[in-house]
Design a protein around this motif. Structure first.
Motif, PDB file in Angstrom:
ATOM      1  N   PRO A 133      -7.221  10.637  -6.123  1.00 30.40           N
ATOM      2  CA  PRO A 133      -5.927  10.066  -5.762  1.00 30.40           C
ATOM      3  C   PRO A 133      -4.824  10.241  -6.801  1.00 30.40           C
ATOM      4  O   PRO A 133      -3.647  10.144  -6.458  1.00 30.40           O
ATOM      5  N   THR A 134      -5.176  10.534  -8.039  1.00 25.61           N
ATOM      6  CA  THR A 134      -4.135  10.683  -9.057  1.00 25.61           C
ATOM      7  C   THR A 134      -3.851  12.147  -9.406  1.00 25.61           C
ATOM      8  O   THR A 134      -2.974  12.430 -10.224  1.00 25.61           O
ATOM      9  N   ALA A 135      -4.559  13.063  -8.772  1.00 25.28           N
ATOM     10  CA  ALA A 135      -4.353  14.493  -9.027  1.00 25.28           C
ATOM     11  C   ALA A 135      -3.122  14.993  -8.263  1.00 25.28           C
ATOM     12  O   ALA A 135      -2.638  14.344  -7.334  1.00 25.28           O
ATOM     13  N   GLU A 136      -2.636  16.172  -8.661  1.00 22.44           N
ATOM     14  CA  GLU A 136      -1.568  16.800  -7.888  1.00 22.44           C
ATOM     15  C   GLU A 136      -2.089  17.026  -6.472  1.00 22.44           C
ATOM     16  O   GLU A 136      -3.260  17.342  -6.271  1.00 22.44           O
ATOM     17  N   LEU A 137      -1.211  16.879  -5.500  1.00 14.65           N
ATOM     18  CA  LEU A 137      -1.607  17.095  -4.113  1.00 14.65           C
ATOM     19  C   LEU A 137      -1.960  18.555  -3.897  1.00 14.65           C
ATOM     20  O   LEU A 137      -1.332  19.452  -4.463  1.00 14.65           O
ATOM     21  N   THR A 138      -2.952  18.789  -3.068  1.00 11.64           N
ATOM     22  CA  THR A 138      -3.355  20.154  -2.758  1.00 11.64           C
ATOM     23  C   THR A 138      -2.321  20.787  -1.835  1.00 11.64           C
ATOM     24  O   THR A 138      -1.565  20.079  -1.148  1.00 11.64           O
ATOM     25  N   PRO A 139      -2.282  22.120  -1.782  1.00 13.62           N
ATOM     26  CA  PRO A 139      -1.364  22.784  -0.853  1.00 13.62           C
ATOM     27  C   PRO A 139      -1.563  22.306   0.588  1.00 13.62           C
ATOM     28  O   PRO A 139      -0.593  22.124   1.327  1.00 13.62           O
ATOM     29  N   ARG A 140      -2.802  22.090   0.970  1.00  8.90           N
ATOM     30  CA  ARG A 140      -3.100  21.619   2.325  1.00  8.90           C
ATOM     31  C   ARG A 140      -2.435  20.278   2.591  1.00  8.90           C
ATOM     32  O   ARG A 140      -1.790  20.076   3.615  1.00  8.90           O
ATOM     33  N   THR A 141      -2.607  19.333   1.678  1.00  9.09           N
ATOM     34  CA  THR A 141      -2.036  17.997   1.863  1.00  9.09           C
ATOM     35  C   THR A 141      -0.521  18.048   1.841  1.00  9.09           C
ATOM     36  O   THR A 141       0.146  17.398   2.649  1.00  9.09           O
ATOM     37  N   ARG A 142       0.056  18.827   0.918  1.00  4.34           N
ATOM     38  CA  ARG A 142       1.523  18.958   0.880  1.00  4.34           C
ATOM     39  C   ARG A 142       2.049  19.488   2.205  1.00  4.34           C
ATOM     40  O   ARG A 142       3.042  18.995   2.734  1.00  4.34           O
ATOM     41  N   GLN A 143       1.371  20.505   2.749  1.00  5.37           N
ATOM     42  CA  GLN A 143       1.810  21.087   4.020  1.00  5.37           C
ATOM     43  C   GLN A 143       1.730  20.066   5.148  1.00  5.37           C
ATOM     44  O   GLN A 143       2.633  19.982   5.990  1.00  5.37           O
ATOM     45  N   GLU A 144       0.674  19.290   5.179  1.00  3.46           N
ATOM     46  CA  GLU A 144       0.534  18.279   6.232  1.00  3.46           C
ATOM     47  C   GLU A 144       1.623  17.212   6.122  1.00  3.46           C
ATOM     48  O   GLU A 144       2.154  16.762   7.137  1.00  3.46           O
ATOM     49  N   ILE A 145       1.974  16.820   4.899  1.00  3.78           N
ATOM     50  CA  ILE A 145       3.051  15.846   4.718  1.00  3.78           C
ATOM     51  C   ILE A 145       4.379  16.454   5.165  1.00  3.78           C
ATOM     52  O   ILE A 145       5.176  15.798   5.851  1.00  3.78           O
ATOM     53  N   GLN A 146       4.612  17.700   4.812  1.00  5.66           N
ATOM     54  CA  GLN A 146       5.842  18.374   5.229  1.00  5.66           C
ATOM     55  C   GLN A 146       5.922  18.472   6.748  1.00  5.66           C
ATOM     56  O   GLN A 146       6.979  18.237   7.334  1.00  5.66           O
ATOM     57  N   THR A 147       4.828  18.806   7.384  1.00  6.96           N
ATOM     58  CA  THR A 147       4.796  18.901   8.840  1.00  6.96           C
ATOM     59  C   THR A 147       5.064  17.544   9.487  1.00  6.96           C
ATOM     60  O   THR A 147       5.809  17.444  10.461  1.00  6.96           O
ATOM     61  N   ALA A 148       4.486  16.502   8.929  1.00  8.09           N
ATOM     62  CA  ALA A 148       4.633  15.158   9.505  1.00  8.09           C
ATOM     63  C   ALA A 148       6.034  14.587   9.326  1.00  8.09           C
ATOM     64  O   ALA A 148       6.518  13.849  10.182  1.00  8.09           O
ATOM     65  N   THR A 149       6.683  14.934   8.215  1.00 10.54           N
ATOM     66  CA  THR A 149       7.959  14.279   7.898  1.00 10.54           C
ATOM     67  C   THR A 149       9.168  15.197   7.921  1.00 10.54           C
ATOM     68  O   THR A 149      10.303  14.723   7.981  1.00 10.54           O
ATOM     69  N   GLY A 150       8.945  16.496   7.822  1.00 12.81           N
ATOM     70  CA  GLY A 150      10.058  17.427   7.719  1.00 12.81           C
ATOM     71  C   GLY A 150      10.648  17.493   6.319  1.00 12.81           C
ATOM     72  O   GLY A 150      11.612  18.214   6.087  1.00 12.81           O
ATOM     73  N   ALA A 151      10.073  16.755   5.380  1.00 13.19           N
ATOM     74  CA  ALA A 151      10.560  16.734   4.003  1.00 13.19           C
ATOM     75  C   ALA A 151       9.819  17.760   3.167  1.00 13.19           C
ATOM     76  O   ALA A 151       8.621  17.960   3.344  1.00 13.19           O
ATOM     77  N   GLU A 152      10.533  18.398   2.256  1.00 13.21           N
ATOM     78  CA  GLU A 152       9.877  19.321   1.335  1.00 13.21           C
ATOM     79  C   GLU A 152       9.129  18.520   0.277  1.00 13.21           C
ATOM     80  O   GLU A 152       9.635  17.525  -0.242  1.00 13.21           O
ATOM     81  N   VAL A 153       7.912  18.950  -0.018  1.00 14.93           N
ATOM     82  CA  VAL A 153       7.077  18.270  -1.003  1.00 14.93           C
ATOM     83  C   VAL A 153       6.840  19.243  -2.145  1.00 14.93           C
ATOM     84  O   VAL A 153       6.329  20.338  -1.939  1.00 14.93           O
ATOM     85  N   GLY A 154       7.213  18.835  -3.345  1.00 22.49           N
ATOM     86  CA  GLY A 154       7.091  19.691  -4.516  1.00 22.49           C
ATOM     87  C   GLY A 154       5.652  20.017  -4.866  1.00 22.49           C
ATOM     88  O   GLY A 154       4.730  19.249  -4.576  1.00 22.49           O
ATOM     89  N   SER A 155       5.467  21.149  -5.524  1.00 25.71           N
ATOM     90  CA  SER A 155       4.116  21.601  -5.868  1.00 25.71           C
ATOM     91  C   SER A 155       3.440  20.711  -6.904  1.00 25.71           C
ATOM     92  O   SER A 155       2.226  20.763  -7.059  1.00 25.71           O
TER      93      SER A 155
END
Length: 69
Positions: free
Chosen positions: A27-49
């Protein structure tokens, strides 16, 4: 960087089980590309690497888990 994430309540329900498990494992690690993409898809917001969960988000994640017999 926690500022990159939209409110967790907006995207947690839309994550796949696999992405949720990734967050629960580290839970404290950088988000994986998969998780970032899912958040972006769900919200339309860009999520930094370098996005990470804030402390309050980590607490939220742990409250959303269900025990399975």
């Amino acid at each position: 960087m926690t500022d990159d994430l939209p409110p967790i309540e907006d995207w947690w329900p839309d994550l796949t089980i696999g992405a949720r498990h990734e967050l629960l494992r580290e839970p404290t690690a950088e988000l994986t590309p998969r998780t970032r993409q899912e958040i972006q898809t769900a919200t339309g917001a860009e999520v930094g690497s370098d996005a990470r969960l804030a402390d309050d988000d980590v607490t939220y994640v742990h409250t959303q888990t269900e025990q399975v017999d």
